[in-house]
Motif scaffolding. Structure first.
Motif, short mmCIF file in Angstrom:
data_model
loop_
_atom_site.label_atom_id
_atom_site.label_comp_id
_atom_site.label_asym_id
_atom_site.label_seq_id
_atom_site.Cartn_x
_atom_site.Cartn_y
_atom_site.Cartn_z
N SER A 102 0.85 -1.19 0.00
CA SER A 102 0.00 0.00 0.00
C SER A 102 0.89 1.25 0.00
O SER A 102 1.62 1.49 0.95
N GLY B 58 -0.07 9.14 -12.08
CA GLY B 58 -1.41 8.62 -12.32
C GLY B 58 -1.74 7.58 -11.26
O GLY B 58 -0.90 6.75 -10.92
N ILE B 59 -2.92 7.64 -10.72
CA ILE B 59 -3.33 6.69 -9.70
C ILE B 59 -4.58 5.97 -10.21
O ILE B 59 -5.62 6.59 -10.44
N ALA B 60 -4.45 4.65 -10.41
CA ALA B 60 -5.58 3.86 -10.89
C ALA B 60 -6.63 3.76 -9.79
O ALA B 60 -6.29 3.65 -8.61
N PRO B 61 -7.91 3.79 -10.15
CA PRO B 61 -8.96 3.80 -9.14
C PRO B 61 -9.30 2.42 -8.56
O PRO B 61 -10.29 2.28 -7.88
N TRP B 62 -8.52 1.43 -8.85
CA TRP B 62 -8.84 0.10 -8.30
C TRP B 62 -7.68 -0.50 -7.56
O TRP B 62 -6.60 -0.05 -7.55
#
Length: 159
Positions: free
Chosen positions: A46, A155-159
């Protein structure tokens, strides 16, 4: 065993972060659950805000060399990435099937091959990125639009 030396499907394995070319493990993790079975298949590291900042700083430090790199070298990097992805199609498809419950056709027969083709397409376009001279509204004026690497984007993926 997978090509990275880790046993697939082990709920004890934690997928690390990649920062500055190195695997980074974190104290905080999250379960990666197969949505079809409800089984925890492994854990994911995380990332904290500080981890994201470190990743951006590492990318910013690498950016000057990347932006000075000749287009042919950048093209070769994308082609090598495509080759690696293609050689690992079955393995990566299995991961996708486990993590998302995608069927085999979508994972190994559609998604991974399309990713390979996208990398090859981008590689083919790199050397054709050139400057343009737009027509100006005012007589006697001229301009040139030179395309060059812009910079680092997080960029941060939403999953």
């Amino acid at each position: 065993m997978t090509s990275n030396g880790h046993s697939n499907g082990s709920s004890e394995y934690t997928v690390p972060l990649q920062i500055n070319g190195e695997e980074v493990t974190t104290e905080k993790t999250f379960d990666v659950v197969n949505p079809a079975t409800g089984e925890v298949i492994w854990k994911g590291a995380s990332a904290s805000k500080e981890d994201a900042i470190k990743a951006v700083e590492a990318a910013q430090a690498a950016f000057p060399a990347w932006s000075r790199m000749k287009p042919s070298k950048r093209r070769d990097i994308f082609l090598k990435a495509a080759d690696i992805l293609q050689s690992r199609t079955e393995e990566l498809g299995r991961y996708m099937m486990e993590e998302t419950a995608a069927d085999e056709f979508y994972a190994s027969g559609f998604n991974v091959p399309n990713s390979v083709e996208a990398l090859k397409d981008i590689a083919g376009r790199i050397s054709s990125i050139v400057a343009t001279m737009p027509i100006m509204a005012e007589e006697g004026r001229s301009a040139i639009v030179y395309k060059e690497p812009y910079g680092v984007v997080l960029g941060i993926a939403p999953w």
